[in-house]
Scaffold this motif. Sequence first.
Motif, PDB file in Angstrom:
ATOM      1  N   ASP A 146      32.404  37.470  32.319  1.00 39.32           N
ATOM      2  CA  ASP A 146      32.825  38.385  33.388  1.00 39.32           C
ATOM      3  C   ASP A 146      33.917  39.271  32.809  1.00 39.32           C
ATOM      4  O   ASP A 146      35.004  38.793  32.475  1.00 39.32           O
ATOM      5  CB  ASP A 146      33.368  37.611  34.586  1.00 39.32           C
ATOM      6  N   ILE A 147      33.617  40.549  32.685  1.00 38.87           N
ATOM      7  CA  ILE A 147      34.555  41.490  32.074  1.00 38.87           C
ATOM      8  C   ILE A 147      34.940  42.544  33.098  1.00 38.87           C
ATOM      9  O   ILE A 147      34.089  43.120  33.774  1.00 38.87           O
ATOM     10  CB  ILE A 147      33.940  42.142  30.822  1.00 38.87           C
ATOM     11  N   SER A 148      36.229  42.768  33.215  1.00 38.17           N
ATOM     12  CA  SER A 148      36.714  43.756  34.184  1.00 38.17           C
ATOM     13  C   SER A 148      37.950  44.434  33.628  1.00 38.17           C
ATOM     14  O   SER A 148      38.584  43.955  32.682  1.00 38.17           O
ATOM     15  CB  SER A 148      37.052  43.084  35.516  1.00 38.17           C
ATOM     16  N   PRO A 266      41.084  47.135  44.381  1.00 35.92           N
ATOM     17  CA  PRO A 266      39.630  46.970  44.350  1.00 35.92           C
ATOM     18  C   PRO A 266      39.246  45.536  44.016  1.00 35.92           C
ATOM     19  O   PRO A 266      40.084  44.723  43.609  1.00 35.92           O
ATOM     20  CB  PRO A 266      39.210  47.915  43.227  1.00 35.92           C
ATOM     21  N   ARG A 267      37.985  45.236  44.184  1.00 32.22           N
ATOM     22  CA  ARG A 267      37.492  43.911  43.801  1.00 32.22           C
ATOM     23  C   ARG A 267      37.650  43.740  42.298  1.00 32.22           C
ATOM     24  O   ARG A 267      37.362  44.654  41.525  1.00 32.22           O
ATOM     25  CB  ARG A 267      36.025  43.765  44.201  1.00 32.22           C
ATOM     26  N   ASN A 268      38.114  42.559  41.884  1.00 33.52           N
ATOM     27  CA  ASN A 268      38.379  42.301  40.474  1.00 33.52           C
ATOM     28  C   ASN A 268      37.978  40.870  40.156  1.00 33.52           C
ATOM     29  O   ASN A 268      38.378  39.936  40.861  1.00 33.52           O
ATOM     30  CB  ASN A 268      39.865  42.527  40.173  1.00 33.52           C
ATOM     31  N   ALA A 269      37.210  40.692  39.089  1.00 31.41           N
ATOM     32  CA  ALA A 269      36.642  39.379  38.774  1.00 31.41           C
ATOM     33  C   ALA A 269      37.717  38.333  38.495  1.00 31.41           C
ATOM     34  O   ALA A 269      37.612  37.184  38.943  1.00 31.41           O
ATOM     35  CB  ALA A 269      35.698  39.495  37.575  1.00 31.41           C
ATOM     36  N   VAL A 270      38.766  38.705  37.761  1.00 30.98           N
ATOM     37  CA  VAL A 270      39.813  37.736  37.418  1.00 30.98           C
ATOM     38  C   VAL A 270      40.574  37.301  38.663  1.00 30.98           C
ATOM     39  O   VAL A 270      40.802  36.107  38.893  1.00 30.98           O
ATOM     40  CB  VAL A 270      40.775  38.325  36.364  1.00 30.98           C
ATOM     41  N   LEU A 271      40.972  38.262  39.481  1.00 31.83           N
ATOM     42  CA  LEU A 271      41.724  37.902  40.682  1.00 31.83           C
ATOM     43  C   LEU A 271      40.854  37.118  41.650  1.00 31.83           C
ATOM     44  O   LEU A 271      41.329  36.173  42.301  1.00 31.83           O
ATOM     45  CB  LEU A 271      42.282  39.155  41.352  1.00 31.83           C
ATOM     46  N   GLU A 272      39.581  37.479  41.747  1.00 36.81           N
ATOM     47  CA  GLU A 272      38.686  36.727  42.633  1.00 36.81           C
ATOM     48  C   GLU A 272      38.581  35.274  42.195  1.00 36.81           C
ATOM     49  O   GLU A 272      38.622  34.349  43.027  1.00 36.81           O
ATOM     50  CB  GLU A 272      37.304  37.378  42.660  1.00 36.81           C
ATOM     51  N   LYS A 273      38.467  35.043  40.898  1.00 33.89           N
ATOM     52  CA  LYS A 273      38.416  33.670  40.398  1.00 33.89           C
ATOM     53  C   LYS A 273      39.741  32.951  40.642  1.00 33.89           C
ATOM     54  O   LYS A 273      39.761  31.751  40.961  1.00 33.89           O
ATOM     55  CB  LYS A 273      38.078  33.664  38.904  1.00 33.89           C
ATOM     56  N   ALA A 274      40.858  33.665  40.490  1.00 31.19           N
ATOM     57  CA  ALA A 274      42.168  33.051  40.728  1.00 31.19           C
ATOM     58  C   ALA A 274      42.343  32.677  42.195  1.00 31.19           C
ATOM     59  O   ALA A 274      42.893  31.613  42.514  1.00 31.19           O
ATOM     60  CB  ALA A 274      43.279  34.003  40.289  1.00 31.19           C
ATOM     61  N   ILE A 275      41.879  33.543  43.096  1.00 29.63           N
ATOM     62  CA  ILE A 275      41.941  33.233  44.527  1.00 29.63           C
ATOM     63  C   ILE A 275      41.102  31.994  44.835  1.00 29.63           C
ATOM     64  O   ILE A 275      41.541  31.079  45.548  1.00 29.63           O
ATOM     65  CB  ILE A 275      41.435  34.426  45.369  1.00 29.63           C
ATOM     66  N   ALA A 276      39.898  31.948  44.294  1.00 30.81           N
ATOM     67  CA  ALA A 276      39.018  30.797  44.531  1.00 30.81           C
ATOM     68  C   ALA A 276      39.644  29.512  43.989  1.00 30.81           C
ATOM     69  O   ALA A 276      39.576  28.456  44.636  1.00 30.81           O
ATOM     70  CB  ALA A 276      37.649  31.040  43.901  1.00 30.81           C
ATOM     71  N   ALA A 277      40.254  29.589  42.791  1.00 22.88           N
ATOM     72  CA  ALA A 277      40.904  28.410  42.213  1.00 22.88           C
ATOM     73  C   ALA A 277      42.082  27.976  43.081  1.00 22.88           C
ATOM     74  O   ALA A 277      42.335  26.773  43.269  1.00 22.88           O
ATOM     75  CB  ALA A 277      41.363  28.715  40.793  1.00 22.88           C
ATOM     76  N   THR A 278      42.823  28.935  43.616  1.00 23.73           N
ATOM     77  CA  THR A 278      43.940  28.629  44.518  1.00 23.73           C
ATOM     78  C   THR A 278      43.440  27.893  45.757  1.00 23.73           C
ATOM     79  O   THR A 278      44.033  26.893  46.191  1.00 23.73           O
ATOM     80  CB  THR A 278      44.643  29.941  44.930  1.00 23.73           C
ATOM     81  N   GLN A 279      42.343  28.369  46.321  1.00 21.42           N
ATOM     82  CA  GLN A 279      41.787  27.734  47.517  1.00 21.42           C
ATOM     83  C   GLN A 279      41.282  26.325  47.217  1.00 21.42           C
ATOM     84  O   GLN A 279      41.416  25.424  48.060  1.00 21.42           O
ATOM     85  CB  GLN A 279      40.675  28.612  48.081  1.00 21.42           C
TER      86      GLN A 279
END
Length: 407
Positions: A146-148, A266-279
């Motif tokens: 996943d590259i962003s 905007p939507r960002n792959a790294v931040l989305e993964k970090a949010i999911a890991a936080t949850q």
Amino acid sequence: MALLALLAAPLAAQVALPGVQVPDPGGVLGGVTDTARDALRDVEASARREAAALLRARERDLSRLLRRNRDTIERDARGDLARRGELLATGLDMALVPTLNKAGFTVLSSERIEGLDLSVVRLGVPPELPLADAEALARRLAPGADISADNLHFQSGAAESAGGLAGTAALQAASSIGVDVGVIDGAPGPSVRVLQTKGFAKGAPVASNHGSAVASLLKSAGATRIRVADVYGTDPAGGNALAMAKGLGYLVAAGSRVITISLVGPRNAVLEKAIAATQRKGVVVVAAVGNDGPAAPPAYPASYPGVVAVTGVDKHGRALIEAGRALHLDYAAPGADVYGLDARGKPTKLRGTSFAAPLAAARLAAALQAGGNWRRTLDAETRDLGRKGPDPVFGRGLLCGGCAQKK
């Protein structure tokens, strides 16, 4: 005409472009005069113009920021602003690094984010290659990753004036909430005392008006255990996705059970993964929907799955005309006619969905402290606004309706 006034007053709050729809329960509008219909169309057109103006203002602000900081910021493949010359990769097969190197990419760092079990590789792009082209090339060379871009996020609220308040006594705190609450923002000033502030950007921590306001609103709503991750500092490319991911990791590791974010990007792959890991760690993330109006793209991180998305209302319970949108909406909270502290400790009148998010986060922390199902607890204390039940303008209802107002 009384019916006209009733229908027109909340119309701006109901606008969601494209395609404005006016509720007409039971065919009520069938009996409204042509004059009334014309007036409603005028209100609708005005709301559309306001939404379009907000979107134009947003683009002007972004373009101005880019012009002033071309050495550190550029546009990615979607046209969003990001840190110049860098890409972020997760799930990168390190065996492909020589292939990337041959194409001119360099590994700037390989980092494991504290508290989240998330690894991120920072890639320097080939010299003179625009970021958008570098994204496409890197994805071709490393198709499994996943590259962003390292996208920037922006604060979604502003101070209006001191409003005649004097001293901090006007900001009375609610009942004490002992649950740890984290903040992703700028740093608060010294007069807004928190447990800890840690920097994740060049020069951070640096006291900011926005970060001070958010932290002071949490305190006025009763939160007593607050930690702040400063993701801005003095960096023109502050508020980037990697800084926010690191900030989330720090707050999770420090014991935060609720994290509030009043930033939009905007939507960002790294931040989305970090949010999911936080949850996955059991932490609830709250985020503002932004202030770019209903015509703006969906706000992130508010639009990520499971994030508690919050919009703002004024003291009369009307949705802010500038409120942005998310892919879902959970709650509303006061976002106008509220007061917090600036970086100097001066009471300041605030406006924006930025300031609704921490008030909702404080109530969520109180619900966690009470035990049981926090969603059920929050739903029981909301005041229903707009049409009956959950709706796309106010979500599940208004939280903290009397919070942070002038005493």
